[in-house]
Scaffold this active site. Structure first.
Site, PDB file in Angstrom:
ATOM      1  CD  GLU A  34      -3.364   0.586   1.868  1.00  0.00           C
ATOM      2  OE1 GLU A  34      -4.377   1.282   1.714  1.00  0.00           O
ATOM      3  OE2 GLU A  34      -3.226  -0.224   2.822  1.00  0.00           O
ATOM      4  CE1 TYR A 106      -3.608  -3.690   0.753  1.00  0.00           C
ATOM      5  CE2 TYR A 106      -3.704  -2.512  -1.335  1.00  0.00           C
ATOM      6  CZ  TYR A 106      -4.153  -2.698  -0.044  1.00  0.00           C
ATOM      7  OH  TYR A 106      -5.158  -1.905   0.460  1.00  0.00           O
ATOM      8  CG  ASP A 147      -2.998  -6.107   3.959  1.00  0.00           C
ATOM      9  OD1 ASP A 147      -3.748  -7.027   4.342  1.00  0.00           O
ATOM     10  OD2 ASP A 147      -3.366  -4.915   3.899  1.00  0.00           O
ATOM     11  CG  ASN A 149      -6.974  -6.655   2.723  1.00  0.00           C
ATOM     12  OD1 ASN A 149      -7.208  -6.110   3.808  1.00  0.00           O
ATOM     13  ND2 ASN A 149      -6.472  -5.993   1.697  1.00  0.00           N
ATOM     14  CG  ASP A 248      -4.350   1.231   8.889  1.00  0.00           C
ATOM     15  OD1 ASP A 248      -3.321   0.926   8.231  1.00  0.00           O
ATOM     16  OD2 ASP A 248      -5.427   1.534   8.348  1.00  0.00           O
TER      17      ASP A 248
END
Length: 257
Positions: A34, A106, A147, A149, A248
């Site tokens: 990201e 990602y 990541d 997700n 985050d």
């Protein structure tokens, strides 16, 4: 060798935090996600001044992945995943560093469910599954870091109820993740912390999630058998999430002998 995955949530906005992390932890390899930055605007000079060389796959405004290596130039192997010629998202980059194959991933978020975004997520995971199988067949030390997700299990979220309608926690997403792992990959963080509760890597900016430790685990490092044999530690560097204007996500670090 210390290898880290770190979703920055914007490399230009978080550059001070990234440089702070590199100086404090001095990892050998860092997989970033990201970036939210086009290739021609990446802070390459700052990264090189910190002692790292990199391969990049940026995109203006969103997505973007990179692989950094301390004191050496990663050898680029692949950008993007085959199987969808219309997919222009910067979500996958693969390189080799000192005999280790590393991918920075990602994976699509997929929200809201019931839309083309969720369909794209599942199809993207099928394409990742195909590439992962090719990498396993090569029988080389390989780490798929990033990541994802995907919240793999109930214990990987602070609240099943809160995440029930989220694409990260859907049975289809979890099943796709299991199929990937069950090819023969080792989920490094969970493998070395099999019974730990609140093994979180992400805390939302809203609703006081960080202060309440209301997080979930979506940043994963999957090791091929040849890499898993060398796995010595796996930890979440929560201190980085607590810094001012932090991402985050917290970085997740594994050590390979």
């Amino acid at each position: 060798m210390r290898l880290v995955t770190y979703n920055l949530n914007g490399i230009r906005a978080r550059l001070p935090r990234l440089l702070e992390y590199l100086a404090r932890e001095a990892p050998d390899i860092v997989c970033l996600q990201e970036l939210k930055c086009a290739d021609d605007a990446l802070p390459i000079g700052d990264i090189e001044a910190a002692g790292y060389q990199a391969v990049w796959h940026g995109q203006k405004g969103f997505n973007g992945v990179a692989i950094l290596a301390k004191g050496t130039q990663p050898t680029l192997r692949q950008i993007g995943l085959p199987g969808d010629p219309d997919d222009a998202h910067s979500r996958y980059i693969e390189a080799e560093i000192d005999g280790l194959i590393v991918a920075s991933i990602y994976l699509p978020n997929g929200n809201p469910i019931g839309t083309e975004k969720f369909d794209y997520k599942l199809k993207w995971m099928e394409r990742l599954d195909a590439r992962a199988a090719e990498l396993l067949a090569a029988e080389r030390p390989t780490v798929l870091a990033g990541d994802y997700n995907v919240i793999p299990e109930d214990r990987d979220t602070f609240s099943r109820r809160a995440m029930a309608g989220d694409a990260l926690f859907q049975p289809e997403s979890q099943a796709a993740y299991r199929r990937l792992v069950n090819q023969g990959w080792t989920d490094a963080l969970r493998a070395l912390h099999p019974d730990e509760a609140k093994l979180f890597t992400f805390w939302d900016y809203q609703a006081g999630a960080w202060a309440r430790d209301a997080g979930f685990r979506i940043d994963h490092l999957l090791c091929s058998p040849q890499a898993a044999d060398r796995l010595r530690s796996a930890d979440v560097h929560k201190w980085a999430r607590g810094e001012e204007k932090a991402s985050d996500h917290a970085p997740v670090c594994i050590e390979l002998s």
